[in-house]
Enzyme design. Structure first.
Site, PDB file in Angstrom:
ATOM      1  N   GLY A   6       0.604  -0.909  -0.044  1.00 53.40           N
ATOM      2  CA  GLY A   6       0.039  -0.165  -0.164  1.00 53.40           C
ATOM      3  C   GLY A   6       0.723   1.829   0.009  1.00 53.40           C
ATOM      4  N   ASN A   8       1.166   3.146  -2.688  1.00 49.58           N
ATOM      5  CA  ASN A   8       0.418   3.753  -3.721  1.00 49.58           C
ATOM      6  C   ASN A   8      -0.467   4.512  -2.764  1.00 49.58           C
ATOM      7  OD1 ASN A   8       1.568   4.251  -6.548  1.00 49.58           O
ATOM      8  ND2 ASN A   8       1.474   1.810  -6.132  1.00 49.58           N
ATOM      9  N   ARG A  59     -15.740 -15.858  -9.796  1.00 50.96           N
ATOM     10  CA  ARG A  59     -15.265 -14.587  -9.368  1.00 50.96           C
ATOM     11  C   ARG A  59     -16.462 -13.419  -8.978  1.00 50.96           C
ATOM     12  NH1 ARG A  59     -10.189 -13.574 -10.651  1.00 50.96           N
ATOM     13  NH2 ARG A  59      -8.584 -15.224 -11.632  1.00 50.96           N
ATOM     14  N   MET A  84      -4.635  -7.427  -6.547  1.00 51.02           N
ATOM     15  CA  MET A  84      -3.464  -8.334  -7.012  1.00 51.02           C
ATOM     16  C   MET A  84      -5.418  -9.769  -7.890  1.00 51.02           C
ATOM     17  SD  MET A  84      -0.924  -7.539  -6.900  1.00 51.02           S
ATOM     18  CE  MET A  84      -0.256  -9.246  -7.893  1.00 51.02           C
ATOM     19  N   ARG A  85      -6.560  -9.116  -7.990  1.00 44.46           N
ATOM     20  CA  ARG A  85      -7.452  -9.969  -8.293  1.00 44.46           C
ATOM     21  C   ARG A  85      -8.133  -9.409  -9.637  1.00 44.46           C
ATOM     22  NH1 ARG A  85      -7.067 -14.443  -6.703  1.00 44.46           N
ATOM     23  NH2 ARG A  85      -9.201 -15.205  -6.828  1.00 44.46           N
ATOM     24  N   ASN A 101      -6.303   2.366 -12.329  1.00 41.85           N
ATOM     25  CA  ASN A 101      -5.396   1.412 -11.401  1.00 41.85           C
ATOM     26  C   ASN A 101      -4.039   2.043 -12.552  1.00 41.85           C
ATOM     27  OD1 ASN A 101      -4.346  -0.825 -11.019  1.00 41.85           O
ATOM     28  ND2 ASN A 101      -4.604  -1.720 -12.513  1.00 41.85           N
ATOM     29  N   HIS A 103       0.077   1.055 -13.093  1.00 43.29           N
ATOM     30  CA  HIS A 103       0.894  -0.071 -13.388  1.00 43.29           C
ATOM     31  C   HIS A 103       2.399  -0.047 -13.949  1.00 43.29           C
ATOM     32  CE1 HIS A 103       2.181  -4.170 -15.478  1.00 43.29           C
ATOM     33  NE2 HIS A 103       2.073  -3.547 -16.410  1.00 43.29           N
ATOM     34  N   GLN A 167       7.959   7.730  -8.519  1.00 40.90           N
ATOM     35  CA  GLN A 167       6.694   8.576 -10.338  1.00 40.90           C
ATOM     36  C   GLN A 167       5.343   8.056  -9.869  1.00 40.90           C
ATOM     37  OE1 GLN A 167       7.783  10.630 -11.715  1.00 40.90           O
ATOM     38  NE2 GLN A 167      10.073  10.225 -10.698  1.00 40.90           N
ATOM     39  N   GLU A 168       5.194   6.936  -9.469  1.00 42.08           N
ATOM     40  CA  GLU A 168       3.651   6.138  -9.125  1.00 42.08           C
ATOM     41  C   GLU A 168       3.320   6.659  -8.073  1.00 42.08           C
ATOM     42  OE1 GLU A 168       3.341   2.154  -9.371  1.00 42.08           O
ATOM     43  OE2 GLU A 168       4.788   1.646  -9.694  1.00 42.08           O
TER      44      GLU A 168
HETATM   45  C1  GRF Z   1       2.313  -0.798  -8.047  1.00 47.50           C
HETATM   46  O1  GRF Z   1       4.424  -1.888  -8.619  1.00 47.50           O
HETATM   47  C2  GRF Z   1       1.388  -0.478  -8.580  1.00 47.50           C
HETATM   48  O2  GRF Z   1       2.258  -0.329 -10.198  1.00 47.50           O
HETATM   49  C3  GRF Z   1       1.015  -2.564  -9.297  1.00 47.50           C
HETATM   50  O3  GRF Z   1       1.269  -3.037  -7.536  1.00 47.50           O
HETATM   51  C4  GRF Z   1       1.886  -2.128  -7.018  1.00 47.50           C
HETATM   52  C5  GRF Z   1       1.512  -1.756  -5.864  1.00 47.50           C
HETATM   53  O4  GRF Z   1       2.759  -1.277  -4.981  1.00 47.50           O
HETATM   54  N1  GRF Z   1      -0.217  -2.031  -9.311  1.00 47.50           N
HETATM   55  P1  GRF Z   1       2.115  -1.161  -3.898  1.00 47.50           P
HETATM   56  O5  GRF Z   1       1.447  -1.810  -3.084  1.00 47.50           O
HETATM   57  O6  GRF Z   1       0.820   0.484  -3.779  1.00 47.50           O
HETATM   58  O7  GRF Z   1       2.994  -0.426  -2.522  1.00 47.50           O
END
Ligand code: GRF
Length: 210
Positions: A6, A8, A59, A84-85, A101, A103, A167-168
């Site tokens: 988590g 992000n 699902r 992750m689903r 989302n 990536h 960067q995310e």
């Molecule tokens: C990140 O690399 C994001 O791009 C991908 O999953 C990862 C999540 O990381 N979708 P975090 O749990 O936010 O640290």
């Protein structure tokens, strides 16, 4: 919606708290009970829910439960942040153009899992991160914002992941801000930013001249 550490989510929480983005997190949902992201949310007094996908036969059954919980919150936007689903059309169509989302690659390159490892293995000189609207495919939805990072000869998956993650944490809050400012216009595959600024001449060369 999260499944893991988590970071992000943390960036989004901080952007909400310092009012860089005009929204409030209604609920953090995890399909893993031990996700570190749940601890982060709780420590900021954000409501959390653990929904165990293993308890559902299909699902779609899992997603029906998620849809119910999300609708009860009145949330306007769903942010997947390391969730992750795979989501089926049932979920995606319940919240059309309201699911984001992130990536860890420059889509459409390296979709699916391990974006950074794929970039290293392929040998690209630039990679990055992408925030997009989720559609029915895997990492195929309309792209909102991307950040580019160089890949160096000395990089490992770990060092590239760290550079991309930094960067995310910038572009995900930014995409959410644009969404709530009603500045995103989706036309087919393209997402236009209303009142966006044109960036200066862009040129990145890697490796650069020595
Ligand atoms: C990140 O690399 C994001 O791009 C991908 O999953 C990862 C999540 O990381 N979708 P975090 O749990 O936010 O640290």
């Amino acid at each position: 919606m999260i499944s893991g550490r988590g970071t992000n989510l943390q960036a989004i929480i901080e952007s909400c708290e310092n009012e860089t983005i005009p929204c409030e997190i209604a609920l953090v949902i995890s399909n893993k009970s031990d996700a570190l992201g749940l601890v982060r949310a709780k420590s900021h007094n954000i409501p959390t829910a653990f929904v165990d996908h293993k308890k559902f036969g299909t699902r779609e059954d899992f997603e029906r439960e998620l849809i119910k919980i999300i609708r009860e919150t009145g949330a306007e936007l769903i942010c997947l942040a390391g969730f992750m689903r795979v989501l089926t059309p049932l979920f995606v169509n319940a919240f059309k153009n309201r699911i984001l989302n992130i990536h860890p690659a420059l889509l459409p390159s390296f979709p699916g899992t391990h974006g950074n490892r794929q970039a290293i293995d392929y040998g690209v000189k630039f990679s990055g991160a992408t925030v997009y609207f989720v559609d029915e495919g895997t990492d195929t939805g309309p792209i909102i914002i991307q950040a580019v990072v160089p890949v160096f000869d000395c990089d490992t998956e770990e060092t590239l992941t760290e550079r991309v993650l930094a960067q995310e944490h910038k572009i995900y809050p930014l995409a959410i801000k644009y969404f709530f400012e009603d500045r995103l216009e989706v036309k087919g595959r393209r997402v236009f930013l209303k009142k966006g600024k044109k960036m200066d001449e862009f040129s990145h060369i890697n490796p650069d001249k020595t």
